[in-house]
Design a protein around this motif. Structure first.
Motif, PDB file in Angstrom:
ATOM      1  N   TYR A   1       2.806   8.567  32.532  1.00  0.00           N
ATOM      2  CA  TYR A   1       3.340   8.155  33.827  1.00  0.00           C
ATOM      3  C   TYR A   1       4.579   8.961  34.216  1.00  0.00           C
ATOM      4  O   TYR A   1       5.553   9.037  33.468  1.00  0.00           O
ATOM      5  CB  TYR A   1       3.678   6.662  33.795  1.00  0.00           C
ATOM      6  CG  TYR A   1       4.274   6.153  35.085  1.00  0.00           C
ATOM      7  CD1 TYR A   1       3.500   6.049  36.234  1.00  0.00           C
ATOM      8  CD2 TYR A   1       5.620   5.808  35.152  1.00  0.00           C
ATOM      9  CE1 TYR A   1       4.039   5.599  37.417  1.00  0.00           C
ATOM     10  CE2 TYR A   1       6.180   5.345  36.333  1.00  0.00           C
ATOM     11  CZ  TYR A   1       5.377   5.249  37.460  1.00  0.00           C
ATOM     12  OH  TYR A   1       5.925   4.816  38.634  1.00  0.00           O
ATOM     13  N   ASP A   2       4.492   9.601  35.390  1.00  0.00           N
ATOM     14  CA  ASP A   2       5.624  10.348  35.957  1.00  0.00           C
ATOM     15  C   ASP A   2       6.128  11.433  35.006  1.00  0.00           C
ATOM     16  O   ASP A   2       7.322  11.733  34.969  1.00  0.00           O
ATOM     17  CB  ASP A   2       6.765   9.383  36.318  1.00  0.00           C
ATOM     18  CG  ASP A   2       7.735   9.976  37.336  1.00  0.00           C
ATOM     19  OD1 ASP A   2       7.306  10.846  38.122  1.00  0.00           O
ATOM     20  OD2 ASP A   2       8.918   9.586  37.344  1.00  0.00           O
TER      21      ASP A   2
ATOM     22  N   SER B   1       4.901  14.769  34.714  1.00  0.00           N
ATOM     23  CA  SER B   1       4.210  16.021  35.038  1.00  0.00           C
ATOM     24  C   SER B   1       4.880  17.228  34.393  1.00  0.00           C
ATOM     25  O   SER B   1       4.252  18.261  34.188  1.00  0.00           O
ATOM     26  CB  SER B   1       4.129  16.212  36.557  1.00  0.00           C
ATOM     27  OG  SER B   1       5.418  16.221  37.133  1.00  0.00           O
TER      28      SER B   1
ATOM     29  N   CYS C   1      -0.944  11.711  36.918  1.00  0.00           N
ATOM     30  CA  CYS C   1      -1.399  10.750  37.932  1.00  0.00           C
ATOM     31  C   CYS C   1      -2.396   9.747  37.365  1.00  0.00           C
ATOM     32  O   CYS C   1      -2.742   8.771  38.046  1.00  0.00           O
ATOM     33  CB  CYS C   1      -2.026  11.485  39.116  1.00  0.00           C
ATOM     34  SG  CYS C   1      -3.726  12.034  38.854  1.00  0.00           S
TER      35      CYS C   1
ATOM     36  N   PRO D   1      -2.211   7.224  35.196  1.00  0.00           N
ATOM     37  CA  PRO D   1      -1.839   5.800  35.240  1.00  0.00           C
ATOM     38  C   PRO D   1      -2.032   5.174  36.622  1.00  0.00           C
ATOM     39  O   PRO D   1      -2.454   4.019  36.731  1.00  0.00           O
ATOM     40  CB  PRO D   1      -0.360   5.809  34.820  1.00  0.00           C
ATOM     41  CG  PRO D   1      -0.241   7.027  33.955  1.00  0.00           C
ATOM     42  CD  PRO D   1      -1.136   8.047  34.596  1.00  0.00           C
ATOM     43  N   HIS D   2      -1.747   5.923  37.696  1.00  0.00           N
ATOM     44  CA  HIS D   2      -1.979   5.412  39.049  1.00  0.00           C
ATOM     45  C   HIS D   2      -3.471   5.186  39.286  1.00  0.00           C
ATOM     46  O   HIS D   2      -3.875   4.156  39.829  1.00  0.00           O
ATOM     47  CB  HIS D   2      -1.438   6.412  40.080  1.00  0.00           C
ATOM     48  CG  HIS D   2       0.032   6.604  40.060  1.00  0.00           C
ATOM     49  ND1 HIS D   2       0.910   5.747  40.680  1.00  0.00           N
ATOM     50  CD2 HIS D   2       0.794   7.567  39.483  1.00  0.00           C
ATOM     51  CE1 HIS D   2       2.151   6.165  40.505  1.00  0.00           C
ATOM     52  NE2 HIS D   2       2.108   7.265  39.771  1.00  0.00           N
ATOM     53  N   LEU D   3      -4.277   6.163  38.887  1.00  0.00           N
ATOM     54  CA  LEU D   3      -5.714   6.079  39.130  1.00  0.00           C
ATOM     55  C   LEU D   3      -6.359   4.938  38.355  1.00  0.00           C
ATOM     56  O   LEU D   3      -7.336   4.338  38.805  1.00  0.00           O
ATOM     57  CB  LEU D   3      -6.376   7.403  38.745  1.00  0.00           C
ATOM     58  CG  LEU D   3      -5.901   8.640  39.513  1.00  0.00           C
ATOM     59  CD1 LEU D   3      -6.527   9.903  38.927  1.00  0.00           C
ATOM     60  CD2 LEU D   3      -6.238   8.526  40.990  1.00  0.00           C
TER      61      LEU D   3
ATOM     62  N   SER E   1      -4.807   2.125  37.491  1.00  0.00           N
ATOM     63  CA  SER E   1      -4.139   0.843  37.717  1.00  0.00           C
ATOM     64  C   SER E   1      -5.027  -0.177  38.421  1.00  0.00           C
ATOM     65  O   SER E   1      -4.736  -1.379  38.386  1.00  0.00           O
ATOM     66  CB  SER E   1      -2.849   1.055  38.522  1.00  0.00           C
ATOM     67  OG  SER E   1      -3.148   1.527  39.831  1.00  0.00           O
ATOM     68  N   ARG E   2      -6.101   0.250  39.055  1.00  0.00           N
ATOM     69  CA  ARG E   2      -6.975  -0.708  39.756  1.00  0.00           C
ATOM     70  C   ARG E   2      -7.966  -1.389  38.824  1.00  0.00           C
ATOM     71  O   ARG E   2      -8.706  -2.267  39.230  1.00  0.00           O
ATOM     72  CB  ARG E   2      -7.745  -0.003  40.884  1.00  0.00           C
ATOM     73  CG  ARG E   2      -8.766   1.039  40.429  1.00  0.00           C
ATOM     74  CD  ARG E   2      -9.302   1.779  41.643  1.00  0.00           C
ATOM     75  NE  ARG E   2     -10.248   2.818  41.307  1.00  0.00           N
ATOM     76  CZ  ARG E   2     -11.569   2.665  41.322  1.00  0.00           C
ATOM     77  NH1 ARG E   2     -12.097   1.489  41.621  1.00  0.00           N
ATOM     78  NH2 ARG E   2     -12.363   3.681  41.038  1.00  0.00           N
TER      79      ARG E   2
END
Length: 206
Positions: free
Chosen positions: A177-178, A180, A189, A191-193, A195-196
């Motif tokens: 996460y964060d 890069s 990215c 963790p964002h992808l 998260s759903r």
């Protein structure tokens, strides 16, 4: 179980072996871009597919990454041949990177076929350069490469065979996460992808 639920098995369920080295086709980023340009002139836009393999360790999701040299990380996958199907092509690339070496026999229950799930992201390379974006810039009509990242549902047990010139790492998503600066924007990215999704952590399979 709904479509946004992912079953994760513990890292300890998986067996790791080694096989023949798989040297990188290009010794540098510059030569990779040069080859991309030659391939584009011959076959058009390159299509690349990669698989996000998830396990859990101590009740936290981890992504399996290949480490090449000292500081280059990637998820397994590669480019497709012209006309090759994406899903079948990804299965073939996963077998190439992580499948068993020649003449290796294991229990069939340890060698299940890859189960390809959702498309997590699509990245675009607008020009013959290193930068890729999660969209096609407005002024670009002919991107040079498209890369799709697919979720791969790991089975309860599997033997993964790693080329001798690579390492496999189980990296917790909180580390990606964060981050890069270490892993690059595409891996950072994840963790964002993810998260759903709802994660279900299974116990050990003996």
């Amino acid at each position: 179980m709904d479509e946004n639920t992912i079953i994760l098995y513990p890292l300890s369920n998986f067996t790791f072996s080694t096989k023949e080295a798989q040297p990188e086709e290009d010794p540098s980023v510059a030569t990779r871009i040069q080859r991309l340009q030659r391939n584009y002139e011959e076959s058009g836009m390159r299509r690349t597919v990669e698989g996000v393999l998830l396990v859990h360790d101590h009740g936290h999701p981890h992504v399996l990454l290949l480490q090449i040299a000292s500081a280059f990380f990637r998820i397994p996958g590669d480019y497709l041949q012209p006309g090759e199907d994406e899903l079948e092509g990804l299965k073939a690339r996963l077998d190439e990177k992580l499948g068993l070496g020649k003449d290796v026999a294991v229990d069939p229950g340890m060698n299940e076929e890859w189960e390809i799930g959702d498309t997590l992201a699509q990245w675009w390379r607008p020009n013959f350069e290193t930068f890729m974006y999660p969209y096609v810039p407005a002024h670009i009509t002919k991107p040079k490469e498209s890369k799709k990242m697919f979720l791969v549902q790991m089975p309860a047990r599997k033997v993964l065979s790693i080329p001798k010139n690579m390492k496999i790492l189980a990296v917790p998503i909180f580390e990606l996460y964060d981050n890069s600066a270490r892993y690059g924007p595409q891996l950072a990215c994840l963790p964002h992808l993810l998260s759903r999704y709802n994660f279900v952590f299974m116990g050990n399979e003996n």
